[in-house]
Write an enzyme that holds these catalytic residues in place. Structure first.
Site, PDB file in Angstrom:
ATOM      1  N   ALA A  64       0.876  -1.178   0.000  1.00  0.00           N
ATOM      2  CA  ALA A  64       0.000   0.000   0.000  1.00  0.00           C
ATOM      3  C   ALA A  64       0.904   1.215   0.000  1.00  0.00           C
ATOM      4  O   ALA A  64       1.080   1.899   1.002  1.00  0.00           O
ATOM      5  CB  ALA A  64      -0.918   0.000   1.221  1.00  0.00           C
ATOM      6  N   GLY A  82       0.400   3.743  -1.833  1.00  0.00           N
ATOM      7  CA  GLY A  82      -0.504   4.895  -1.808  1.00  0.00           C
ATOM      8  C   GLY A  82      -0.256   5.882  -2.932  1.00  0.00           C
ATOM      9  O   GLY A  82      -0.472   7.080  -2.768  1.00  0.00           O
ATOM     10  N   CYS A 130      -6.075   0.975  -8.793  1.00  0.00           N
ATOM     11  CA  CYS A 130      -5.248   0.839  -7.593  1.00  0.00           C
ATOM     12  C   CYS A 130      -6.135   0.505  -6.398  1.00  0.00           C
ATOM     13  O   CYS A 130      -7.066   1.252  -6.093  1.00  0.00           O
ATOM     14  CB  CYS A 130      -4.485   2.128  -7.320  1.00  0.00           C
ATOM     15  SG  CYS A 130      -3.538   2.049  -5.789  1.00  0.00           S
ATOM     16  N   ILE A 181      -3.444  -7.808 -14.865  1.00  0.00           N
ATOM     17  CA  ILE A 181      -4.285  -7.105 -13.910  1.00  0.00           C
ATOM     18  C   ILE A 181      -3.448  -6.208 -12.983  1.00  0.00           C
ATOM     19  O   ILE A 181      -2.214  -6.315 -12.972  1.00  0.00           O
ATOM     20  CB  ILE A 181      -5.064  -8.114 -13.003  1.00  0.00           C
ATOM     21  CG1 ILE A 181      -4.064  -9.058 -12.322  1.00  0.00           C
ATOM     22  CG2 ILE A 181      -6.111  -8.845 -13.779  1.00  0.00           C
ATOM     23  CD1 ILE A 181      -4.687 -10.051 -11.344  1.00  0.00           C
ATOM     24  N   ASN A 182      -4.112  -5.373 -12.233  1.00  0.00           N
ATOM     25  CA  ASN A 182      -3.472  -4.646 -11.134  1.00  0.00           C
ATOM     26  C   ASN A 182      -3.321  -5.617  -9.966  1.00  0.00           C
ATOM     27  O   ASN A 182      -3.677  -6.788 -10.091  1.00  0.00           O
ATOM     28  CB  ASN A 182      -4.362  -3.456 -10.731  1.00  0.00           C
ATOM     29  CG  ASN A 182      -3.549  -2.289 -10.182  1.00  0.00           C
ATOM     30  OD1 ASN A 182      -2.628  -2.486  -9.396  1.00  0.00           O
ATOM     31  ND2 ASN A 182      -3.889  -1.089 -10.589  1.00  0.00           N
ATOM     32  N   GLY A 212       0.786  -9.885 -13.571  1.00  0.00           N
ATOM     33  CA  GLY A 212       0.279 -10.414 -12.298  1.00  0.00           C
ATOM     34  C   GLY A 212       0.875 -11.765 -11.986  1.00  0.00           C
ATOM     35  O   GLY A 212       0.475 -12.774 -12.545  1.00  0.00           O
ATOM     36  N   THR A 239       6.821  -7.723  -9.369  1.00  0.00           N
ATOM     37  CA  THR A 239       7.213  -8.316  -8.088  1.00  0.00           C
ATOM     38  C   THR A 239       8.303  -9.370  -8.260  1.00  0.00           C
ATOM     39  O   THR A 239       9.117  -9.576  -7.355  1.00  0.00           O
ATOM     40  CB  THR A 239       5.969  -8.929  -7.405  1.00  0.00           C
ATOM     41  OG1 THR A 239       4.971  -7.912  -7.301  1.00  0.00           O
ATOM     42  CG2 THR A 239       6.288  -9.440  -6.011  1.00  0.00           C
TER      43      THR A 239
END
Lengths: 259, 304
Positions: free
Chosen positions: B68, B70, B127, B190-191, B243, B266
Site C-alpha cells: 500500500a 498509496g 489501484c 491485472i493490477n 500479475g 514483483t
C-alpha cells in the site's frame, strides 16, 4: 534473515546520555558490518537503521532522539515488541591498515565494522567528528581500539574543527591502504576530494529515503548509475560511487521529489 | 531475444517492467533495460506530488507481496523530465502510467504526459489501496471506466492508450469490452488483487501502515491468468498480461491465455533484475522445444 515482517521483544536498553539509547534484541540473524535493518514501531512508521554491534547473542541498535520515530523509540521499554526485517544490503569489505572516518550519528555502522576488523586482526585508525562531545557515544570504546582522533565543532572533545582539518596530517603520517566512511554526505564529499588524488581505495556507507528494502520500489535508486541503495548498497566502493551524479546534492523524499 | 510487435511499437523482448517497480527515474528504468526488459512502465503519476502512505508500505509474505504505497509520486513535472531523460539515454519504449483523483484530472494528466511523447499511456484506474481517499476504484464501475477511457483518448492524441484493470468489480471481460468500445488501444490486466491484510500476532495489529494493500506475486498468478483469459475472449485489442509472472511457465501460461506482452514487477524481488533475461530465454527455449517459431503461434492457444 527474513524479509518478512516479524516482531521481537526488546531484551534490554542502555541509556548513554540524554536522548541516546542502545536497544538490544536477540541475535535473530547474522549481520555484516554496514548492513541495515528496517525497524517498525507498530502504529507509527518503519525506518532503516544500522546495526551498531553484535555482543554475544544479542544485536544492538543505537539510536539518537532526532525525529518523531527516534523520539518514540526513547519511550520504549524492555519487553516491548518491535518489527525487524532484514538485514538488507551489502556491507563493508575488510582490509588491513585502514582509516575509519565517521561523522555524527552516522558512526553507528562503523562500530560493528571496527569490531569485525579487530576480530580478523586488521589494523586501523579511527577519525570521528561530531558537533559536540555528547554526539560521540562510546568514545571510551573507540579509545580502547588503538589510534583514534576526535574532532568536535565546539572543541568539547578532541580537536576543535571537522574531520577534514585532521585528515591530511593522518594520511601523511600513516601508511593507509584503505578508507571507510560513514556519516553526513556533505562530509564525505569533502573527504572524497582529499582522498581521490591519493589513489587509496575506499568505501562509503550512504543513506537515502527507503521504502521496501528489497530492491523493487525504486525509491532509493541513485541517479547516474541506477544502483538500488537498499540492495547494491548501502556501502558503495570508489568505482560504484564514481557513477553517481547526485552525490552531495538534493535527495528524493517519500514522494520521489528532489528536496 | 524475441523481438515483439505491439501497437506498432518494436520491443526487443516481450517482457515489460510493470508499473510501480523501479520506475521512478530514468537511471532506474535504464538499468532494467540492460537486463533484457523490452519496455518500461513508469511509476503511476498524478498532476501533483503525493507522499503516499507511511511505512511499512511493501511487505513480502510467504507466497507473494502486500503493498500500500498509496500512489506516491513526485508529480507530473518531475516525471515528464524523467521520461524525457530516459528517451535521450535509451532507445527502448517507455510507457507512462498515469492516474487522477477525478475524471477531469485523468484528462489533464494525459494531456501533459503526452507532451513527453511516451510510446504508450497506461491508465491506472484500479489501484486497490487508496480506497479511503478516492473511494471505490473507477475501474470497478462500468460508467466511470467508459468516461475515463473517452477522456484519456481525447487528450492522448496519437499516443496509444492501455487501460489497467483489476480482477475485481463487475467482471474484467465486461470492463475490457467497455474500454475497447470507447477507444482503448490495449488492456493491461491485472493490477494487484485484494486488498488484503496481514496482522502481526505479537502486537496484534495490521502490518501495513494503511492496514490493507494490494496483493501481487506468485499468489495472484491464477487470478491474473484467468483474468487475461477472460479479456482475450471479450476483446480484439492486445493485452499486457501482468500479475504473478515469476518463472518461465508463468509467462507461457499468460501467453496461452492470450497476453500479447508480459508485465513483470514483483518477480524482481524473487529473481533479481535478471528476471527479464531469464524469462526471455525461457520463452525462447519453450518455443524451440515445442516446435514453434514465434509467440504468435501460441498466443491464446488455451482457448482452442
Amino acid at each position: 534473515m527474513s524479509d518478512l515482517m516479524q516482531t521481537f521483544p526488546i531484551r534490554r536498553i542502555v541509556e548513554h546520555g540524554p536522548g541516546v539509547k542502545s536497544f538490544y534484541f536477540d541475535k535473530i540473524f547474522n549481520v555484516e558490518a554496514g548492513q541495515f535493518i528496517n525497524l517498525w514501531i507498530p502504529g507509527l512508521d518503519e525506518k532503516p537503521f544500522s546495526v551498531s554491534s553484535i555482543t554475544g547473542d544479542q544485536i544492538e541498535l543505537s539510536i539518537k532522539a532526532y525525529g518523531p520515530f527516534s523520539k518514540e523509540m526513547m519511550k520504549k521499554k524492555a519487553g516491548d515488541y518491535l518489527g525487524i526485517r532484514g538485514p538488507f544490503g551489502k556491507g563493508f569489505s575488510f582490509h588491513d591498515k585502514a582509516l575509519i572516518i565517521g561523522g555524527g550519528i552516522g558512526i553507528a555502522p562503523l562500530r560493528i565494522l571496527a569490531q569485525k576488523l579487530k576480530e580478523q586482526n586488521n589494523t586501523f585508525i579511527s577519525l570521528l567528528g561530531a558537533v559536540t562531545r555528547q554526539e560521540i557515544i562510546f568514545s571510551s570504546w573507540w579509545d580502547s581500539l588503538g589510534q583514534r582522533h576526535f574532532t568536535t565543532d565546539d572543541g568539547s572533545l578532541g580537536l576543535k574543527g571537522v574531520v577534514t582539518d585532521v585528515l591530511p596530517e593522518i594520511l601523511k603520517m600513516n601508511d593507509i591502504k584503505y578508507i571507510y566512511a560513514a556519516g553526513p554526505e556533505i562530509m564525505f564529499v569533502k573527504v572524497k576530494e582529499m582522498i581521490d588524488p591519493t589513489g587509496i581505495p575506499y568505501e562509503f556507507c550512504m543513506e537515502r529515503y527507503m521504502k521496501c528494502g528489497i530492491g523493487i520500489c525504486g525509491q532509493c535508486v541513485l541517479d547516474g548509475s541506477g544502483i538500488r541503495l537498499c540492495v547494491e548498497g548501502p556501502v558503495l566502493n570508489k568505482e560504484a560511487l564514481s557513477g553517481i551524479t547526485e552525490l552531495g546534492m538534493k535527495h528524493r523524499d517519500a514522494s520521489g521529489r528532489r528536496v | 531475444m524475441i523481438n515483439t510487435h505491439f501497437l506498432n511499437i518494436e520491443l526487443k523482448s516481450p517482457t515489460v517492467l510493470a508499473s510501480g517497480i523501479l520506475g521512478l527515474t530514468a537511471s532506474s528504468m535504464q538499468r532494467v533495460i540492460e537486463f533484457g526488459c523490452g519496455a518500461v512502465t513508469t511509476k503511476s503519476f498524478s498532476l501533483d506530488w503525493r507522499t503516499g502512505h507511511k511505512n511499512p508500505s511493501i511487505i513480502p509474505f510467504e507466497h507473494g507481496m502486500l503493498n500500500a504505497v498509496g500512489l506516491s509520486n513526485p508529480g507530473i513535472d518531475e516525471m515528464v523530465k524523467e521520461i524525457r531523460l530516459f528517451r535521450r539515454q535509451c532507445t527502448a519504449p517507455v510507457f507512462a502510467s498515469i492516474f487522477g483523483r477525478t475524471l477531469d484530472e485523468f484528462g489533464e494528466v494525459t494531456r501533459r504526459a503526452a507532451e513527453a511523447e511516451p510510446d504508450m499511456i497506461e491508465v491506472n484506474i484500479s489501484c486497490p489501496n487508496v480506497h479511503s481517499e478516492f473511494g471505490q476504484p473507477f475501474g470497478e464501475s462500468c460508467p466511470d471506466t467508459a468516461k475515463i477511457t473517452q477522456i484519456v483518448k481525447k487528450h492522448a492524441g496519437k499516443i496509444p492508450v492501455s487501460i489497467k484493470l483489476g480482477p475485481h468489480g463487475p467482471g474484467i471481460g465486461k470492463l475490457a469490452k467497455i474500454c475497447e468500445e470507447n477507444g482503448a488501444d490495449a488492456i493491461t490486466a491485472i493490477n494487484t488483487a485484494g486488498p488484503g491484510m496481514l496482522i502481526d500476532i505479537n502486537v496484534r495489529k495490521p502490518v501495513l501502515a494503511n492496514k490493507t494493500g494490494g496483493v501481487s506475486g506468485p499468489a495472484i498468478l491464477p487470478i491474473a491468468v484467468k483474468s487475461v483469459y477472460e479479456v482475450y475472449r471479450s476483446v480484439k485489442i492486445p493485452i499486457i498480461g501482468t500479475g504473478g509472472i515469476t518463472k518461465t511457465g508463468d509467462a507461457i501460461q499468460m501467453i496461452l491465455a492470450g497476453a500479447h506482452i508480459l508485465g513483470v514487477g514483483t518477480a524482481v524481488y524473487y529473481e533479481g533484475i535478471e528476471v527479464f533475461d531469464k524469462l526471455n530465454k525461457g520463452i525462447e527455449n519453450y518455443l524451440k522445444e515445442q516446435g514453434f517459431d514465434s509467440i504468435e503461434e501460441i498466443r491464446g492457444a488455451a482457448h482452442e
